[in-house]
Design an enzyme around this catalytic site. Structure first.
Site, PDB file in Angstrom:
ATOM      1  N   ASP A  68     -12.940   5.499   2.688  1.00 27.38           N
ATOM      2  CA  ASP A  68     -11.509   5.576   2.993  1.00 27.38           C
ATOM      3  C   ASP A  68     -11.128   6.994   3.403  1.00 27.38           C
ATOM      4  O   ASP A  68     -11.004   7.882   2.556  1.00 27.38           O
ATOM      5  CB  ASP A  68     -10.725   5.120   1.743  1.00 27.38           C
ATOM      6  CG  ASP A  68      -9.210   5.156   1.948  1.00 27.38           C
ATOM      7  OD1 ASP A  68      -8.755   5.683   2.976  1.00 27.38           O
ATOM      8  OD2 ASP A  68      -8.496   4.646   1.071  1.00 27.38           O
ATOM      9  N   ASP A 121       0.877  -1.166   0.000  1.00 28.58           N
ATOM     10  CA  ASP A 121       0.000   0.000   0.000  1.00 28.58           C
ATOM     11  C   ASP A 121       0.916   1.217   0.000  1.00 28.58           C
ATOM     12  O   ASP A 121       1.567   1.504   1.003  1.00 28.58           O
ATOM     13  CB  ASP A 121      -0.886  -0.044   1.262  1.00 28.58           C
ATOM     14  CG  ASP A 121      -1.708   1.242   1.435  1.00 28.58           C
ATOM     15  OD1 ASP A 121      -1.673   2.112   0.542  1.00 28.58           O
ATOM     16  OD2 ASP A 121      -2.382   1.355   2.484  1.00 28.58           O
ATOM     17  N   GLU A 177      -7.248   0.479  -4.596  1.00 26.16           N
ATOM     18  CA  GLU A 177      -7.266   0.382  -3.137  1.00 26.16           C
ATOM     19  C   GLU A 177      -8.590  -0.183  -2.601  1.00 26.16           C
ATOM     20  O   GLU A 177      -8.573  -1.077  -1.748  1.00 26.16           O
ATOM     21  CB  GLU A 177      -6.956   1.753  -2.517  1.00 26.16           C
ATOM     22  CG  GLU A 177      -5.494   2.132  -2.712  1.00 26.16           C
ATOM     23  CD  GLU A 177      -5.199   3.612  -2.556  1.00 26.16           C
ATOM     24  OE1 GLU A 177      -6.097   4.371  -2.137  1.00 26.16           O
ATOM     25  OE2 GLU A 177      -4.065   4.014  -2.854  1.00 26.16           O
ATOM     26  N   LYS A 193       2.740  11.357  -3.185  1.00 26.74           N
ATOM     27  CA  LYS A 193       1.722  10.658  -3.986  1.00 26.74           C
ATOM     28  C   LYS A 193       0.763  11.646  -4.659  1.00 26.74           C
ATOM     29  O   LYS A 193       0.242  11.377  -5.732  1.00 26.74           O
ATOM     30  CB  LYS A 193       0.952   9.706  -3.069  1.00 26.74           C
ATOM     31  CG  LYS A 193      -0.070   8.833  -3.780  1.00 26.74           C
ATOM     32  CD  LYS A 193      -0.667   7.843  -2.791  1.00 26.74           C
ATOM     33  CE  LYS A 193      -1.770   7.015  -3.396  1.00 26.74           C
ATOM     34  NZ  LYS A 193      -2.319   6.079  -2.393  1.00 26.74           N
TER      35      LYS A 193
END
Ligand code: AMP
Length: 620
Positions: free
Chosen positions: A211, A23, A187, A87
């Site tokens: 999330d 991850d 994800e 990211k």
């Protein structure tokens, strides 16, 4: 049945081997495996430490990168050389992130162009791919240290909304870190897999994955059907997460203690210090009613009730996103079978309560929300490694699959990125009268002409009973089963003769080869389109000529002399046009011939002739 060993889907390994799940998060990253003994997905950690590696890279004065907790310490003391949230920059240009440029405490190069952003540290420049590769390299080394074995293969997760460029950037970062990226998966898909969802072949479910991470919020609505995950909709806010919850606490303390916005702006160490204390408070309040510490002679305190009041609007925003996601997927809260919680901030009790109230059912939060994505990636990795034969191999076709039709054209039956298992059928017909054999050539690739694609297999459907051209109905079907094996079947429907071939995944295309094939298709797209249009026009012209010729031979008596002469002239003109490279000219001549022949063709069109005009033909 003929069998040919060719790989049509990359990444399907034959032997068992260790593939790790990663991850690569905005705030934290981690690595997980399926434990060889317990067979349970397990996050890797050194003794008594957290499995989470902060996704932070600090560069020391010599420019050497340090990753993780060590780097995090420098957020306060050396913000210019401490890169967090790389990211967010993946696959982005400065223009894309301009409005959020204040978010980054380090130097993001502002060249205001479309080109990809770079980060400047001292006199060196790093791309987000470089920065992510440092994080991945650190994870790889940790895993190797813990497992005492080289780690070279990985499944890496990305947000469901990542576009191709961002997925490619993630892949490249993996490569730079010395990892063979077996698969990039979404994800929310990984999180569902960690809960065992989607692993039964007969399972059909609609899932919401909520999330709330450190800096981003995503809600994804997924449909699982026979092991295939389909993203129905995604929504969210790429600048809403735990950091914002922390900021509400910082603001509260500023007013309590008396610190101005200006002071905070001037003093980076003060702002980072308060931020870290606020995060500590937030975490503490997930299981306590009050937080209080002494910091630089001041007392920083906050109650759970106050915190919940402060974050109410932020939670409200996430719920609004859930409403939008449901609307986009044309579903209502009642249609959601399961809710999966991901991200450290879903530990905040008020968040759980709000989500549960919105969907009207309890949420799934039994798996550690920080680890759930990596654990799911490990489940996927294990399936890819071939260790778990009971489970479906979730896959997509990396390149289009099709057959050769008239003029050497590629007729795609299964487009690239199609989910497998899948089945597609299409009807074809013969080109010549009495044609007894039909050659089926199977190709893989994105180009319009089969000569530019990769030939996978070829076979002939033999024994088609004698019929006029256009009459036989040959159904060609492509079936890719869950193991990525392609079965091509051809069946003449009137007579029932059939033949099939199995294309087995054994000799793989490398990622580079797949990439090259895709790049070639983009480079040649325009030229290919022109060639295809010309070939199609020629094929149509030839068919019309042949049909008209036959018609005239059979029905000469029906036509007047004038009609015969003008038809012959139009046929000649079309014949000539077919020798030239001008599709428009061919179309004009086809139309001219049609114009002349239509009245008498309508008079006496027989079935064989009309049949020949329909459907595609395959070269014999
Ligand atoms: P992630 O990006 O999923 O790693 O999420 C990290 C975020 O979760 C950060 O904002 C953390 O502060 C937050 N977090 C971690 N543990 C807790 C906790 N016990 N309660 C509330 N938030 C937490």
């Amino acid at each position: 049945m003929a069998k040919i060993g060719i790989n049509i889907a990359t990444g399907s390994l034959q032997q068992a081997e260790m593939i790790v799940g990663i991850d690569l998060g905005t705030t934290n990253s981690l690595i997980a495996i399926i434990h060889p003994e317990s067979k349970q997905p397990t996050a890797l950690r050194e003794h008594n430490t957290s499995s989470l590696v902060p996704s932070i890279v600090h560069f020391d004065p010599y420019g050497n990168p340090v990753v993780g907790e060590e780097a995090k310490k420098f957020l306060e003391t050396d913000p210019q050389n401490t890169i967090f949230s790389a990211k967010r920059l993946m696959g982005k240009s400065y223009k894309d992130i301009k409005e959020h440029s204040g978010f980054f405490t380090y130097k993001v190069i502002d060249d205001d162009t479309e080109s990809l952003v770079k980060v400047q540290v001292g006199d060196r420049f790093f791309s987000p791919i470089d920065l992510s590769s440092f994080i991945l390299k650190e994870l790889k080394q940790r895993a190797e240290h813990i497992l005492k074995t080289p780690v070279t293969k990985a499944v890496i997760t990305v947000p469901a909304y990542f576009n191709d460029a961002q997925r490619q950037a993630t892949r490249d970062a993996g490569k730079l870190a010395g990892l063979d990226v077996m698969r990039i998966i979404n994800e929310p898909t990984a999180a569902s897999l960690a809960y065992g969802l989607g692993l039964r072949k007969d399972e059909e479910k609609t899932i919401a994955v909520y999330d709330l991470g450190g800096g981003t919020f995503d809600i994804s609505i997924l449909k699982i059907n026979s092991g295939i995950f389909e993203v129905l909709s995604t929504n969210g806010d790429t600048y809403l997460g735990g950091d914002d919850l922390d900021r509400t606490i910082v603001k509260y303390w500023m007013s309590e203690v008396g610190i101005t916005e200006e002071e905070l702006r001037q003093n980076k160490a003060l702002s980072q210090g308060l931020r870290l204390r606020a995060e500590e408070a937030k975490k503490h309040l997930s299981s306590n009613d009050i937080f209080s510490i002494d910091w630089n002679g001041e007392t920083l305190a906050i109650t759970k009730t106050k915190f919940e009041e402060l974050i109410k609007p932020l939670i409200g925003k996430t719920i609004e996103c859930c409403t939008n996601a449901l609307a986009d997927s044309k579903l209502t809260a009642k249609d959601i079978d399961t809710i999966v919680m991901v991200g450290g901030c879903t530990r905040v009790p008020a968040v759980k309560e709000a989500v549960s109230a919105f969907f009207g059912k309890p949420v799934n939060d039994s798996v550690n929300p920080d680890e759930v994505v990596a654990l799911g990636a490990a489940v996927q990795a294990d399936i890819l490694a071939g260790n778990n034969k009971d489970f479906l191999l979730l896959d997509i076709t990396p390149l289009s699959l099709g057959i050769e039709t008239m003029g050497g054209l590629m007729d795609v039956l299964i487009p690239r990125n199609a989910k497998i298992p899948t089945k597609v059928g299409r009807q074809y017909t013969t080109q010549k009268d009495g044609q007894a054999d039909m050659r089926i050539s199977v190709f893989q690739g994105e180009r319009d002409l089969v000569k530019d694609n990769r030939k996978l297999a070829e076979f002939s459907l033999k024994g088609i009973p004698g019929m006029p051209a256009g009459l036989p109905k040959v159904e060609v079907s492509f079936l890719i089963n869950a193991d990525g094996i392609l079965v091509v079947k051809a069946k003449e429907l009137r007579s029932g003769v059939e033949q099939s071939i199995e294309v087995k995944p054994q000799y793989g295309l490398t990622d580079e080869e797949v990439e090259k094939m895709l790049m070639d298709s983009i480079t040649h797209a325009k030229g290919d389109m022109q060639v295809r249009a010309l070939v199609e026009a020629r094929t149509e012209g030839e068919q019309i000529l042949s049909v008209t010729e036959k018609f005239i031979a059979k029905n000469t008596s029906l036509l007047s002399k004038d009609e015969l002469v003008s038809t012959a002239a139009a046929m000649q003109a079309l014949q000539l046009a077919l020798t030239m490279e001008d599709k428009d000219l061919i179309h004009t001549k086809i139309e001219a011939l049609n114009e002349i022949s239509r009245p008498f063709a309508e008079r006496a069109m027989d079935q064989a002739v009309s049949g020949a005009l329909k459907g595609k033909t395959i070269t014999s």
